[in-house]
Scaffold this motif. Structure first.
Motif, PDB file in Angstrom:
ATOM      1  N   PRO A 108      -8.857  -4.629   5.639  1.00 14.29           N
ATOM      2  CA  PRO A 108      -8.356  -3.372   5.742  1.00 14.29           C
ATOM      3  C   PRO A 108      -8.717  -2.348   6.763  1.00 14.29           C
ATOM      4  O   PRO A 108      -9.187  -1.150   6.633  1.00 14.29           O
ATOM      5  CB  PRO A 108      -8.831  -2.638   4.270  1.00 14.29           C
ATOM      6  N   VAL A 109      -8.090  -2.633   8.088  1.00 16.68           N
ATOM      7  CA  VAL A 109      -8.153  -1.787   9.236  1.00 16.68           C
ATOM      8  C   VAL A 109      -7.194  -1.021   9.287  1.00 16.68           C
ATOM      9  O   VAL A 109      -5.951  -1.543   8.989  1.00 16.68           O
ATOM     10  CB  VAL A 109      -8.517  -2.450  10.301  1.00 16.68           C
ATOM     11  N   VAL A 110      -7.176   0.495   9.343  1.00 21.21           N
ATOM     12  CA  VAL A 110      -6.203   1.226   9.375  1.00 21.21           C
ATOM     13  C   VAL A 110      -5.422   1.302  10.805  1.00 21.21           C
ATOM     14  O   VAL A 110      -5.771   1.309  11.902  1.00 21.21           O
ATOM     15  CB  VAL A 110      -6.586   2.819   9.146  1.00 21.21           C
ATOM     16  N   LEU A 111      -4.027   0.946  10.710  1.00 26.89           N
ATOM     17  CA  LEU A 111      -3.338   0.881  11.914  1.00 26.89           C
ATOM     18  C   LEU A 111      -2.361   1.996  12.126  1.00 26.89           C
ATOM     19  O   LEU A 111      -1.829   2.269  13.366  1.00 26.89           O
ATOM     20  CB  LEU A 111      -2.456  -0.379  11.972  1.00 26.89           C
ATOM     21  N   GLY A 112      -2.320   2.897  11.166  1.00 24.68           N
ATOM     22  CA  GLY A 112      -1.536   4.256  11.249  1.00 24.68           C
ATOM     23  C   GLY A 112      -1.551   4.825  10.003  1.00 24.68           C
ATOM     24  O   GLY A 112      -1.805   4.482   9.109  1.00 24.68           O
ATOM     25  N   VAL A 113      -1.389   6.190  10.206  1.00 29.06           N
ATOM     26  CA  VAL A 113      -1.238   7.353   8.998  1.00 29.06           C
ATOM     27  C   VAL A 113      -0.217   8.219   9.344  1.00 29.06           C
ATOM     28  O   VAL A 113      -0.001   8.760  10.464  1.00 29.06           O
ATOM     29  CB  VAL A 113      -2.617   7.810   8.939  1.00 29.06           C
ATOM     30  N   GLU A 114       0.752   8.271   8.414  1.00 24.93           N
ATOM     31  CA  GLU A 114       1.759   9.442   8.511  1.00 24.93           C
ATOM     32  C   GLU A 114       2.101  10.064   7.237  1.00 24.93           C
ATOM     33  O   GLU A 114       1.789   9.495   6.093  1.00 24.93           O
ATOM     34  CB  GLU A 114       2.892   8.798   9.299  1.00 24.93           C
ATOM     35  N   THR A 115       2.471  11.488   7.336  1.00 27.45           N
ATOM     36  CA  THR A 115       3.234  12.015   5.987  1.00 27.45           C
ATOM     37  C   THR A 115       4.467  11.802   6.175  1.00 27.45           C
ATOM     38  O   THR A 115       5.297  11.809   7.080  1.00 27.45           O
ATOM     39  CB  THR A 115       2.737  13.623   5.916  1.00 27.45           C
TER      40      THR A 115
END
Length: 127
Positions: free
Chosen positions: A71-78
């Motif tokens: 579970p490595v974060v590749l991106g975050v957005e609202t």
């Protein structure tokens, strides 16, 4: 197949309780019934590369993960209601959170989010 529960540990030490969307209906509706006055919830979608926000009432934070097992974060957005997203390359799971949770929990690209599965009627298994 039943939906399972899980705990996701964030870099800031927060623990997010989430439902793992394993069933068709759960995957279809996601957090659609979430509204601003209800208790914020989270949902993890394995084998997912895009998100649709049709019929949503409120914006959500979308966290793109390489995989449930890595579970490595590749991106975050609202994402606002009535929008669709396409995940970054390499995404194989998506975590939906109430708007503002990703920032409040300090989730950023490159973070690793350990996931602990809580199967109904069974012990805990870490992935």
């Amino acid at each position: 197949m039943r939906d399972e529960k899980c705990e996701i540990e964030t870099p800031s030490g927060h623990v997010i309780d989430a439902t793992i969307a394993n069933r068709f209906a759960t995957r279809l509706f996601g957090l659609m019934t979430q509204n601003r006055s209800s208790k914020p919830r989270a949902m993890l979608f394995p084998r997912c590369r895009s998100v649709h926000m049709g019929f949503m009432r409120v914006p959500l934070d979308i966290v793109y993960l390489h995989d449930v097992h890595a579970p490595v974060v590749l991106g975050v957005e609202t994402v606002s209601p009535w929008r669709a997203t396409h995940a970054p390359a390499g995404t194989n799971a998506v975590l939906e959170l109430a708007e503002g949770w990703a920032f409040a929990c300090g989730i950023e690209e490159g973070d690793c989010l350990p996931i602990t599965i809580r199967a109904l009627g069974a012990g805990r298994e870490t992935r």
